[in-house]
Structures are given as structure tokens and as C-alpha cells.
Design a protein around this motif. Structure first.
Motif, short mmCIF file in Angstrom:
data_model
loop_
_atom_site.label_atom_id
_atom_site.label_comp_id
_atom_site.label_asym_id
_atom_site.label_seq_id
_atom_site.Cartn_x
_atom_site.Cartn_y
_atom_site.Cartn_z
N TRP A 1 -7.86 4.56 -5.08
CA TRP A 1 -8.85 4.05 -6.51
C TRP A 1 -7.97 2.76 -6.85
N TYR A 2 -6.58 2.79 -7.68
CA TYR A 2 -5.97 2.24 -8.27
C TYR A 2 -5.12 1.31 -7.27
N HIS B 1 -6.07 -0.08 -4.24
CA HIS B 1 -6.97 -0.38 -3.98
C HIS B 1 -7.34 -2.13 -3.98
N HIS B 2 -7.21 -2.09 -5.44
CA HIS B 2 -7.67 -2.86 -6.60
C HIS B 2 -5.58 -3.66 -6.64
N ILE C 1 -6.30 -8.14 -5.62
CA ILE C 1 -6.31 -9.06 -6.12
C ILE C 1 -5.14 -10.06 -6.71
N TYR D 1 -17.37 -12.50 -5.19
CA TYR D 1 -17.13 -11.45 -5.99
C TYR D 1 -16.75 -11.03 -7.42
N ARG E 1 -18.14 -8.20 -10.31
CA ARG E 1 -17.98 -7.98 -10.98
C ARG E 1 -17.82 -8.02 -12.86
N LEU F 1 -11.28 2.33 -15.18
CA LEU F 1 -11.45 1.63 -15.04
C LEU F 1 -12.15 2.40 -13.16
N GLU F 2 -11.76 3.32 -13.10
CA GLU F 2 -12.69 4.49 -12.06
C GLU F 2 -14.01 4.54 -12.43
#
Length: 568
Positions: free
Chosen positions: A204-205, A207-208, A211, A278, A282, A333-334
Motif C-alpha cells: 500500500w505504502y 504503491h503511492h 505520485i 484522480y 482523492r 493513510l491506509e
């Protein structure tokens, strides 16, 4: 078999082939353009065909970066799903394969990224060779351009004594290229099934980092390393005529010194629309995350399953949808997806969460579910909810015959559907389009039947009272038991109600024979369109998909099984 597969997967095949065709067209068209374009004639003298390889792969890279964010824009997909006039039938099912398309596009980015990086490594080495002392002829003349006043350079490497690595790190394009490459490697390696299953938070982390990837991509071309002859210079300096007169360029009136400029960066133009979409996604999620969520009920079930009842202002759902849940006290964040187990007719929405990872275990601990009943005076953690979002299960009622299959906690998506059926039967409402539902639940632990068996018992009773018992046929399979349970089951086998679930329908022991099950369903419903919906492990998903292809008729007018898998 191939004919049946084509009938069931023709739209998916069309999408994949269209995507592949666009990639091939962009690559070939760009490659040919850079191989023939007069403005890059002198550039090709230094770089050769690697110029075309680098630029063609760059265009395909931009195209796939434009697509990569669309399949993970959940609100956008929900909007498309709701637009039934332009998204029906087999095309609607493609929305449920959004993550597969996301992965396919990711492979496209990786493939073209590798070609682009390797081509530029060769380009950088060729630039260096152009500055070598033994370089001669037109190659040497082109590499020395820019040393005299009123000249523009073509070769960005100005001296042979500087290493390729240092030259790479001295340019915007080189630095951002390294950042893009490292980010892509981290994203792809952390997206493997092993990492996602065992270390979801790590996936998860990391993958960000996308940005950073997109920011670097947008400014990657700002260095304008790839240079070509300017339009003004092309009018005065014909490369085809002047290439052999390089020693007389400054003196010959017909062949003035050629002028060069870098190509304008274009990656940002490709990605701008999806990135804006996107960002809006968000912003909506941020706004929803700050809406108050009231937890009205907390229930602890066997097998480490937590049931949460919640309320939220203006929350509207449909059967088969899912939500994203965030617990700020665990992680700011998750967000984790969970299917709704409540029905639209209820004045709350609920989820059932099983402890199957660090985050879910921390959530159960936060609610005091460590093998004991929760304290009424215990302060509950704050939750944020985003959604609901449409899933494949929302289409269960759109088929005349539906087959719903779940394993273990994968039964939760079907709870909402069955509850909705219960309320429709209670209110004597009809189920438009649906004439028969087959429900299969394969579970290893007998204790896990408790909460769901109550729902089935209530549904069984209500449908019997309404004369609609024929509408639902359910089959429960228990795959794990100990010796004491086996003795207890044997002693009460002749009783009217099942000893495990308390239902009239007896529990089966072992695993279902899918060949027999599909064969019987196909026999019962000839010439029918049958939707198969599954939530569970990948191995069984492949088996069920194979069964759908095997028992679908090659004749479009015969029985057709349409496979749908719940994806997050």
C-alpha cells in the motif's frame, strides 16, 4: 472449448486487442517517423536507430501512463456503472475487471520503460563516441557544433573526458529518468502476489510512490536532450544536399551551419486529464473521510470475525456494493475494502471483518475483540468510510439464473444480496429478472456458520411463508471437522434439521464436484443466460472459470455461463 471461450470473453478480448493494437500503431508510426523525418537526419548520424527506439517507446509509455489511473478511479467507475444506457451487458462486466486491466497497462509501462531506458543508454554511449579523439567525418563535425559563436549544439555530451554516469546526473532528464526507473521497480516488485498477501501495508505504502513517478514523468522531457534541426534551419540547410559538404558549412552560402533545438516535452499532455480525474477522486475521498460515522453496534463472532453496524448521513447503498474503511488510530493513510453485509432496506450499513493481517488484527484489538466480549464502556476508535462502490455482485439480480459461490469469509458479499431477497419477500415484492438463485458456501470451520446460518434460516422461513421457496437453492459444504464433531453429526443425521446449521437443507461434507453441479444447472436451465458470481481464493476461481467455459454452449442460443469474480 475455444468457441465457448470466445463467446464468453469476446468483449475482454476486444478490449485487450484494441489496447495492444493502439500500442503497436503508436510504436510503429513513431518509429517510422523518427527514421524518416528530415529534421532528425543529423541526429540519426550520431545515434542511429536507437533514436527511433527511444522515441517510439516513449510515446507508448505516455499512452499507458494516461490509462493507468483510470481503472483505479473508483468513483469514475461507479459513475460508468450507473450509466446503464451506455454500459450494459458484457461491456458492464468489463468494469469488474478493472484491476486486471490496471495490471495489463502496468506491464505495458514496464515493457516500454525498459526499451526506453536501454535505448537511451546506447544513445548516451554514442554521444560519447562522437566526442572521441578518433571520431572523424560528419560524426565529428556534428559533435563539435556549439563550440563556436552563433552555433547550437546537437551532441549534449560536450567532452569525452566526462563519464557517462556524471553526464547522466548533470541533466534534468537523466535525474528524473533514474527516479522514474527506481519508482517503477519498487512499485512492480511490491505488487507481486506474495507481497500483497503477506505484507499488504508494504504494498500500500510503496504503491503511492506513483505520485513521485508522475511528477518526474511530467518534467522528464524538460531537459530536451533529444534535439533536431529547427524548421527555420531546414529551409536554409538541406541535409540531403549539405551532408557531404560539412567541411564547408561556414563558407558555403547554400549550406549555412545547421541550427538545432530540443523537442518540446509532451508527457504531461498525455497524463494531465487522468491525473486531474484522480485528484478529484482523492478530494472526494478526503471529503468523505471527514464525514461523521456513528458506530451503532459491535458484535464478536467465532473465527475472529468482527461485525460492525454503522450510520452515516446520506449514505445510500445497493446489494453487492463495498466500502473503503480507514481507522486513523491505526493508520492515517491506509484504506481497506470490505463488502457490505446489510440490505438497503435497513437503517444502518454493516460489514463483517475477519482478522487476516496486521491492519485487521489491529482493528479487532482496537474494538476489544481479543477473544472476549467487548466492554460497553470501552471507547471505540473513529472510523472513516468512503463509498459505497459498485462491484460485480450488484448484477446478480440482472440474470434470470444466478449462481453465487463463496468460501469462508468470502460469504460476506452475498449477505447483503440474501438480506435484500428477504426484505423483498417480506414486503411481497417481486425480483425482476431473477427466477432462480443457487447459493454455494464452502467453509472449513463449523463455528463460522453461526452468524450466516441465522440469516439463511430467516430467509428460508420467510420464503416458505410467501410460497417462494423454489427461488433459492442453497448448498453448504463443510471441509473441516474433528473426531468429536464427526460422532455428533453421525448421531443426529436422521433429524429433520441439520445438526450444524439448524436448516432444513442438510450440510454436505467435503468439497463440491463442480462438474456435476454445473452439468445439473445447465440441464435445469437450457437456453438461459446464467451469471456465476464468486468470492474466494484464486485457485478455485480458475476452476470455476474453466467450468463456465466448459458448460457454455457453442451456440449463442444455448445455455451461457457468465463468470464474475469479486475484485477490490
Amino acid at each position: 472449448m475455444p468457441a465457448c471461450w470466445t463467446l464468453n470473453e469476446n468483449v475482454s478480448l476486444t478490449v485487450v486487442l484494441s489496447w495492444l493494437a493502439v500500442n503497436v500503431y503508436l510504436f510503429v508510426d513513431t518509429f517510422r517517423w523518427y527514421e524518416k523525418e528530415e529534421a532528425f537526419f543529423y541526429t540519426r548520424v550520431i545515434l542511429g536507430s536507437t533514436l527511433a527506439w527511444a522515441r517510439a517507446s516513449a510515446v507508448c509509455l505516455n499512452f499507458n501512463c494516461m490509462l493507468i489511473l483510470l481503472p483505479v478511479s473508483r468513483n469514475f467507475l461507479s459513475l460508468l456503472r450507473g450509466a446503464s444506457l451506455c454500459c450494459r451487458g458484457p461491456w458492464r462486466r468489463q468494469l469488474d475487471k478493472n484491476l486486471k486491466f490496471h495490471k495489463l497497462v502496468a506491464y505495458g509501462i514496464t515493457f516500454n520503460g525498459v526499451i526506453h531506458a536501454v535505448a537511451h543508454v546506447f544513445n548516451l554511449e554514442r554521444y560519447h563516441l562522437g566526442q572521441a579523439q578518433d571520431a572523424e567525418g560528419l560524426l565529428a563535425a556534428l559533435s563539435k557544433l556549439g563550440n563556436a559563436p552563433n552555433e547550437s549544439y546537437l551532441n549534449p555530451v560536450r567532452t569525452v573526458y566526462t563519464s557517462t554516469t556524471i553526464n547522466l546526473l548533470m541533466t534534468v532528464s537523466g535525474i528524473t529518468g533514474l527516479v522514474i526507473s527506481v519508482a517503477l521497480i519498487l512499485i512492480m516488485t511490491s505488487s507481486t502476489e506474495f507481497i500483497r498477501q503477506s505484507y499488504y501495508e508494504l504494498f500500500w505504502y510503496i504503491h503511492h510512490i506513483f505520485i513521485i513517478f508522475f511528477i518526474s514523468l511530467a518534467i522528464h522531457g524538460a531537459g530536451r536532450i533529444v534535439r533536431g534541426q529547427t524548421p527555420e534551419s531546414l529551409q536554409l540547410h538541406n541535409a540531403t544536399f549539405c551532408r557531404d559538404l560539412y567541411a564547408e558549412w561556414q563558407a558555403a552560402a547554400l549550406c549555412p551551419v545547421p541550427q538545432f533545438s530540443g523537442k518540446e516535452p509532451s508527457a504531461w499532455k498525455w497524463a494531465l486529464g487522468p491525473v486531474v480525474l484522480y485528484v478529484c477522486e482523492r478530494i472526494i475521498r478526503f471529503w468523505r473521510s471527514h464525514q461523521e460515522v456513528v458506530i451503532t453496534k459491535v458484535v464478536s463472532h467465532p473465527s475472529a470475525v468482527l461485525e460492525l453496524h454503522m450510520k452515516k448521513r446520506d449514505f445510500k447503498m445497493a446489494p453487492g456494493q463495498y466500502i473503503l474503511i480507514q481507522c486513523p488510530s491505526i493508520s492515517a493513510l491506509e484504506w481497506h475494502p470490505f463488502t457490505l453485509t446489510s440490505a438497503p432496506q435497513e437503517d444502518f450499513f454493516s460489514v463483517h471483518i475477519r482478522a487476516s493481517g496486521d491492519w485487521t488484527e489491529a482493528l479487532l484489538k482496537a474494538f476489544g475483540m481479543e477473544g472476549q466480549a467487548p466492554s460497553e464502556h470501552r471507547s471505540m476508535p473513529r472510523l472513516a468510510v468512503d463509498g459505497p462502490f459498485g462491484g460485480s455482485l450488484a448484477d446478480v439480480f440482472h440474470y434470470p439464473v444466478s449462481v453465487c459461490i463463496a468460501t469462508g469469509i468470502g460469504v460476506t458479499p452475498f449477505a447483503s444480496l440474501l438480506k435484500s431477497m428477504w426484505y423483498k419477500c417480506y414486503e411481497s415484492q417481486s425480483l425482476p429478472g431473477l427466477s432462480k438463485m443457487y447459493f454455494y458456501w464452502i467453509c472449513r470451520d463449523a463455528g463460522a456458520f453461526e452468524w450466516f446460518a441465522d440469516l439463511l434460516l430467516s430467509l428460508e422461513t420467510r420464503m416458505g411463508e410467501q410460497g417462494k421457496a423454489h427461488l433459492l437453492s442453497y448448498h453448504i459444504f463443510l471441509t473441516g471437522w474433528d473426531e468429536n464433531q464427526a460422532i455428533h453429526i453421525a448421531l443426529h443425521w436422521d433429524e429433520s434439521l441439520d445438526v450444524v446449521t439448524g436448516l432444513k437443507q442438510k450440510t454436505f461434507y467435503g468439497r463440491p464436484n463442480w462438474n456435476d453441479e454445473f452439468k445439473q444447472i445447465a440441464y435445469n436451465h437450457p437456453s438461459s443466460s446464467i451469471g456465476v458470481f464468486f468470492c474466494g481464493p484464486k485457485a478455485m476461481s480458475k476452476t470455476l472459470q474453466k467450468m463456465c467455459r466448459l458448460y457454455s454452449s457453442a451456440d449463442p442460443r444455448g445455455v451461457q455461463f457468465h463468470y464474475n469474480k469479486e475484485n477490490f
